[in-house]
Design a protein around this motif. Structure first.
Motif, PDB file in Angstrom:
ATOM      1  N   ASP A 160      -4.219  -6.354   7.182  1.00  0.00           N
ATOM      2  CA  ASP A 160      -5.471  -5.960   6.531  1.00  0.00           C
ATOM      3  C   ASP A 160      -5.701  -6.757   5.244  1.00  0.00           C
ATOM      4  O   ASP A 160      -6.830  -7.184   4.959  1.00  0.00           O
ATOM      5  CB  ASP A 160      -5.446  -4.462   6.202  1.00  0.00           C
ATOM      6  CG  ASP A 160      -5.502  -3.577   7.439  1.00  0.00           C
ATOM      7  OD1 ASP A 160      -5.786  -4.111   8.535  1.00  0.00           O
ATOM      8  OD2 ASP A 160      -5.254  -2.358   7.309  1.00  0.00           O
ATOM      9  N   TYR A 161      -4.639  -6.959   4.473  1.00  0.00           N
ATOM     10  CA  TYR A 161      -4.771  -7.701   3.218  1.00  0.00           C
ATOM     11  C   TYR A 161      -5.160  -9.149   3.486  1.00  0.00           C
ATOM     12  O   TYR A 161      -6.023  -9.709   2.808  1.00  0.00           O
ATOM     13  CB  TYR A 161      -3.449  -7.638   2.453  1.00  0.00           C
ATOM     14  CG  TYR A 161      -3.548  -8.005   0.988  1.00  0.00           C
ATOM     15  CD1 TYR A 161      -4.122  -7.131   0.069  1.00  0.00           C
ATOM     16  CD2 TYR A 161      -3.051  -9.213   0.511  1.00  0.00           C
ATOM     17  CE1 TYR A 161      -4.206  -7.455  -1.281  1.00  0.00           C
ATOM     18  CE2 TYR A 161      -3.130  -9.543  -0.842  1.00  0.00           C
ATOM     19  CZ  TYR A 161      -3.716  -8.657  -1.734  1.00  0.00           C
ATOM     20  OH  TYR A 161      -3.795  -8.985  -3.066  1.00  0.00           O
TER      21      TYR A 161
ATOM     22  N   GLU B 260      -0.799  -3.174   6.881  1.00  0.00           N
ATOM     23  CA  GLU B 260      -1.303  -3.400   5.523  1.00  0.00           C
ATOM     24  C   GLU B 260      -1.249  -4.886   5.170  1.00  0.00           C
ATOM     25  O   GLU B 260      -2.112  -5.380   4.438  1.00  0.00           O
ATOM     26  CB  GLU B 260      -0.548  -2.556   4.499  1.00  0.00           C
ATOM     27  CG  GLU B 260       0.910  -2.873   4.319  1.00  0.00           C
ATOM     28  CD  GLU B 260       1.683  -1.707   3.699  1.00  0.00           C
ATOM     29  OE1 GLU B 260       2.248  -1.903   2.617  1.00  0.00           O
ATOM     30  OE2 GLU B 260       1.734  -0.609   4.298  1.00  0.00           O
TER      31      GLU B 260
ATOM     32  N   GLN C   6       0.164   4.709   2.947  1.00  0.00           N
ATOM     33  CA  GLN C   6       0.737   4.885   4.281  1.00  0.00           C
ATOM     34  C   GLN C   6      -0.269   5.473   5.281  1.00  0.00           C
ATOM     35  O   GLN C   6       0.032   6.386   6.044  1.00  0.00           O
ATOM     36  CB  GLN C   6       1.983   5.772   4.226  1.00  0.00           C
ATOM     37  CG  GLN C   6       3.130   5.154   3.441  1.00  0.00           C
ATOM     38  CD  GLN C   6       4.364   6.024   3.418  1.00  0.00           C
ATOM     39  OE1 GLN C   6       4.595   6.766   2.467  1.00  0.00           O
ATOM     40  NE2 GLN C   6       5.157   5.971   4.459  1.00  0.00           N
TER      41      GLN C   6
ATOM     42  N   ASP D 112       0.833  -1.204   0.000  1.00  0.00           N
ATOM     43  CA  ASP D 112       0.000   0.000   0.000  1.00  0.00           C
ATOM     44  C   ASP D 112       0.868   1.255   0.000  1.00  0.00           C
ATOM     45  O   ASP D 112       1.619   1.495   0.941  1.00  0.00           O
ATOM     46  CB  ASP D 112      -0.911  -0.013   1.234  1.00  0.00           C
ATOM     47  CG  ASP D 112      -2.084   0.932   1.107  1.00  0.00           C
ATOM     48  OD1 ASP D 112      -2.036   1.842   0.247  1.00  0.00           O
ATOM     49  OD2 ASP D 112      -3.050   0.768   1.870  1.00  0.00           O
TER      50      ASP D 112
ATOM     51  N   THR E  98      -2.233   3.302   7.392  1.00  0.00           N
ATOM     52  CA  THR E  98      -2.531   2.385   8.493  1.00  0.00           C
ATOM     53  C   THR E  98      -1.898   2.893   9.794  1.00  0.00           C
ATOM     54  O   THR E  98      -1.026   3.768   9.793  1.00  0.00           O
ATOM     55  CB  THR E  98      -2.002   0.974   8.208  1.00  0.00           C
ATOM     56  OG1 THR E  98      -0.562   1.031   8.184  1.00  0.00           O
ATOM     57  CG2 THR E  98      -2.518   0.437   6.881  1.00  0.00           C
TER      58      THR E  98
ATOM     59  N   ASN F 111       4.964  -1.659   7.490  1.00  0.00           N
ATOM     60  CA  ASN F 111       4.112  -2.459   6.602  1.00  0.00           C
ATOM     61  C   ASN F 111       3.194  -3.428   7.348  1.00  0.00           C
ATOM     62  O   ASN F 111       2.377  -4.097   6.712  1.00  0.00           O
ATOM     63  CB  ASN F 111       4.974  -3.303   5.655  1.00  0.00           C
ATOM     64  CG  ASN F 111       5.803  -2.474   4.700  1.00  0.00           C
ATOM     65  OD1 ASN F 111       5.663  -1.260   4.634  1.00  0.00           O
ATOM     66  ND2 ASN F 111       6.676  -3.132   3.951  1.00  0.00           N
TER      67      ASN F 111
ATOM     68  N   ALA G 202      -2.979  -3.541  -2.250  1.00  0.00           N
ATOM     69  CA  ALA G 202      -3.988  -3.168  -1.263  1.00  0.00           C
ATOM     70  C   ALA G 202      -5.095  -2.315  -1.883  1.00  0.00           C
ATOM     71  O   ALA G 202      -6.194  -2.208  -1.318  1.00  0.00           O
ATOM     72  CB  ALA G 202      -3.341  -2.400  -0.110  1.00  0.00           C
TER      73      ALA G 202
END
Length: 298
Positions: A248-249, A245, A182, A179, A184, A242, A221
């Protein structure tokens, strides 16, 4: 922070990508300092995959391999090559029993997106076409990588799904960069963590994208639909921008009906598995290999 890792933090190069040429030298020196892998049980061959331009690969063949992984090195889309990835590609091939096809994809800023993705996708297509020559089942081909390489692997899986490309059995995403936004919690709060910090992440995406807007094939993402993708093993490091992300992914993959195994490694930082003497690093590498073995060999 894991105390075994914390002791090594002063030895890691400063997290910076202002000068790509200089940082490539430091990255190569860091890779060269890693203990050499045992390659006695592997057949290793440098090949060239026909494409535009051709793509260099290094193929690691364990005895009696059944599956293969198209393996994409880390380095923020800017650093890394077949030699810097050698310690990891060899260990993963030896431990997993899968053929590892390490890809020497083009790097930025000299070759921006989609050069690296085009190279990786060309190697996936080549691996599928040459499965018999590689001695593997064409239905047992995975994509995987570290960091930026994991982001590339996720993008290859998206492109293969969208373009009805070669079937991918599995995707292994180790500390993926997915992603460019930036936004998160970890990206906003881990601004000075070892090896990977906010300024370095900003530089990575600037080098990779230039002035072009990010698409889902550059930053997975951003993909709205994650259904129909291969089963995934996703890992994150606790003290890494990271981290969220990747988590979340993995959750979005699950919600799209994709089987996922997610491992958040407490006490670690981005790239800390290079510290092979640490017990947590040994477990991380063993888990990566075990995940590939389950997906491709069993």
């Amino acid at each position: 922070m894991d105390p075994e890792l914390e002791a090594f933090i002063p030895l890691f190069p400063k997290a910076d990508l202002t000068d790509p040429v200089e940082e490539r030298k430091k990255f190569a020196e860091l890779a060269a300092s890693v203990p050499a892998p045992d390659t006695s049980q592997l057949d290793i061959e440098d090949r060239t995959v026909p494409a535009d331009p051709d793509v260099p690969v290094r193929v690691y063949r364990p005895r009696q391999a059944q599956g293969a992984v198209v393996w994409l090195h880390g380095g923020g889309y800017v650093m890394g090559d077949l030699d810097t990835e050698h310690p990891w590609a060899a260990r993963i091939a030896d431990s997993s029993g899968a053929v590892v096809i390490s890809v020497g994809y083009r790097v930025a800023p000299e070759d921006r997106f989609p050069a690296a993705l085009d190279d990786a996708y060309a190697v996936l297509a080549w691996a599928a076409e040459h499965a018999a020559e590689l001695g593997v089942d064409p239905e047992r081909i995975a994509v995987g990588g570290h960091s930026a390489g994991a982001g590339l692997a996720a993008a290859v899986a998206l492109r293969a799904r969208d373009q009805q490309g070669p079937p991918i059995r599995f995707q292994l995403l180790n500390q993926p960069g997915l992603d460019d936004r930036q936004e998160t919690w970890s990206a906003r709060n881990f601004t000075e963590t070892p090896w990977m910090n906010r300024d370095k992440v900003t530089a990575i995406w600037r080098h990779y994208l230039g002035s072009a807007p990010a698409s889902p094939y550059a930053a997975p993402a951003r993909a709205a639909d994650l259904s129909g993708l291969p089963p995934a093993y996703v890992t994150t490091a606790e003290f890494c921008p990271n981290r969220d992300e990747g988590i979340d992914y993995a959750l979005r993959l699950l919600q799209a009906g994709v089987p996922v195994e997610l491992h958040q490694w407490s006490g670690t930082f981005h790239g800390s598995q290079a510290i092979l003497s640490a017990e947590v690093s040994q477990r991380q590498i063993a888990e990566l290999s075990a995940a590939l073995h389950r997906a491709l060999v069993e």
